[in-house]
Every structure is written in C-alpha cells, then in structure tokens.
Design an enzyme around this catalytic site. Sequence first.
Site, PDB file in Angstrom:
ATOM      1  N   ASP A 100       0.863  -1.188   0.000  1.00  0.00           N
ATOM      2  CA  ASP A 100       0.000   0.000   0.000  1.00  0.00           C
ATOM      3  C   ASP A 100       0.895   1.233   0.000  1.00  0.00           C
ATOM      4  O   ASP A 100       1.038   1.923   1.003  1.00  0.00           O
ATOM      5  CB  ASP A 100      -0.913  -0.035   1.227  1.00  0.00           C
ATOM      6  CG  ASP A 100      -1.779   1.202   1.346  1.00  0.00           C
ATOM      7  OD1 ASP A 100      -1.927   1.921   0.347  1.00  0.00           O
ATOM      8  OD2 ASP A 100      -2.301   1.459   2.454  1.00  0.00           O
ATOM      9  N   TYR A 181      -9.765  10.173  -5.310  1.00  0.00           N
ATOM     10  CA  TYR A 181      -8.556  10.021  -6.114  1.00  0.00           C
ATOM     11  C   TYR A 181      -8.772  10.675  -7.473  1.00  0.00           C
ATOM     12  O   TYR A 181      -9.878  10.618  -8.014  1.00  0.00           O
ATOM     13  CB  TYR A 181      -8.215   8.540  -6.295  1.00  0.00           C
ATOM     14  CG  TYR A 181      -6.818   8.301  -6.824  1.00  0.00           C
ATOM     15  CD1 TYR A 181      -5.719   8.346  -5.976  1.00  0.00           C
ATOM     16  CD2 TYR A 181      -6.604   8.066  -8.173  1.00  0.00           C
ATOM     17  CE1 TYR A 181      -4.441   8.153  -6.457  1.00  0.00           C
ATOM     18  CE2 TYR A 181      -5.320   7.872  -8.673  1.00  0.00           C
ATOM     19  CZ  TYR A 181      -4.242   7.914  -7.811  1.00  0.00           C
ATOM     20  OH  TYR A 181      -2.977   7.724  -8.296  1.00  0.00           O
TER      21      TYR A 181
END
Length: 247
Positions: A100, A181
């Site tokens: 991640d 995002y």
Amino acid sequence: DAASYNEMMVHIPMMDHISGAKNVLVIGGGDGYVLSEVLKYDSVERVDHVDLDSEVIEVCKKYFSWGRAWDDKRVSLHVSDGAAFVKDSPDGFYDVVIQDSSDPFTWNDEGEIVPLPSGSLYTKEHITHIKRILSVNGVFNFQAETFQIPSDINGIVEWRRNALDIGFETVKYGTLYISSYPTGQIGFLLCRKNENESSNADVIRERYNQMISNGHVTKYYHPDLHNASFVLPLWVTETIYGDSCTK
C-alpha cells in the site's frame, strides 16, 4: 471512501490465497486501515507491518477508529524502509504481501514525470525479492494507479510485464471506484506465484460469510465484486494485455 481502496487491496489477495494466509507482510499503509482489514482473517498468525513514517502511525493510532490494530498480538511493526526490509526477509515465508504505497512518480508544471521515493517499490529488483519471499502459492497485491492517465497506464503495462518476466505466473489489473482520487478510479495488480492455485467462487463466498459471521463486516468488497473487479473497458484490456488476456 477509504473503505473502497483499503478493502480491495486486502480482501482480493486474502480471499484469493488458496489455503488461507497465515503469514502476511504489509508494506506502507501507515494509516493502519489495510492492517486492520488483514486482521479480520482467523487464518492469520503473523503480520509484519513495515512503514517508514512513525509519526503518521502515532497520529493514526490516536485519531482513527481502527487505531488499535497495532495492539493485536499477531502484529509486528517495523519502522523501516520497505524495500530494505523485503531484501533482508527470508525465502518463502509470506503467504500474502500487500504493498500500500504512495505514488511512484508525479509531474512538474511542465508536465514532466518526477520520480518519488516510493519508486523504489516498483523496480524489477524489488519485485524479484517479493517473489522470493513468497511461499509456493503466495500472492502479491500492490497499488497500481489509474488507467485514466496515459503515464499511469504506461506504468501499469511496465509493472505487469516486469512481474511476468520475474516469474509470477499471472498478473492481473483490478479496478475500483474512489471519489477522492484523481479521475475517481484507481487499481491494483494481483500477482500469483502459482496460476493454478487460487480460491474458487464457492471458497471465497464461504470465507467471506465466515468473516461476516465473526462480526467483521465490509462496506465495499463482497464476493461478487471479487472477479468483477478484473473486468475492464475494452480499450484498457487491449492496452494492458494486448491480444491475450490469459495472464
């Protein structure tokens, strides 16, 4: 919308692992959300969490609802460089590795690509070490940007090709929706060390139902989404996979 990204980063590889992952490595994810999702699995015996920024971790421990994840006796926290940690890890130890990481590059005002520190986690050398430390049926999942930006989809193609060249037998791009995002879409690359050893739909559903019955609910991930996340727009499929979608 944090659940969409973090749940898919975790539950896709964890459900995919054929026998139920026991030893898991989380690289990055200093906010702890990925870690907290991994701990929902009873099969997990050990999680090594590696992140470079101890201050981020301390803030998240204090303010996020999942901040007690690091208190779980199965967790070992390592404030360290992820690439260095992987390089020093033993062969064949981890069943699942989840990376991640932040973006490997950005752009300057002239539109030129500017490498960022996380770029070291996308190199062929690093992915080679990831494969080495995975168990025989191990699974690697990593953040792989959006297909909506030309430089990003070029990265997806390159990272996928590198993983296949290194010896991962299948490398597939999955997608998810996330409004915060850029472009509202981001994805991941799921890399299997053994293409013939992964959970079927019945096993995934059974594993998911058991997790839910244990009180570990999800907000975004569910079994029907597991395989559906790999179904992409035609132009994206053709760009990433070329003439063949088998790997």
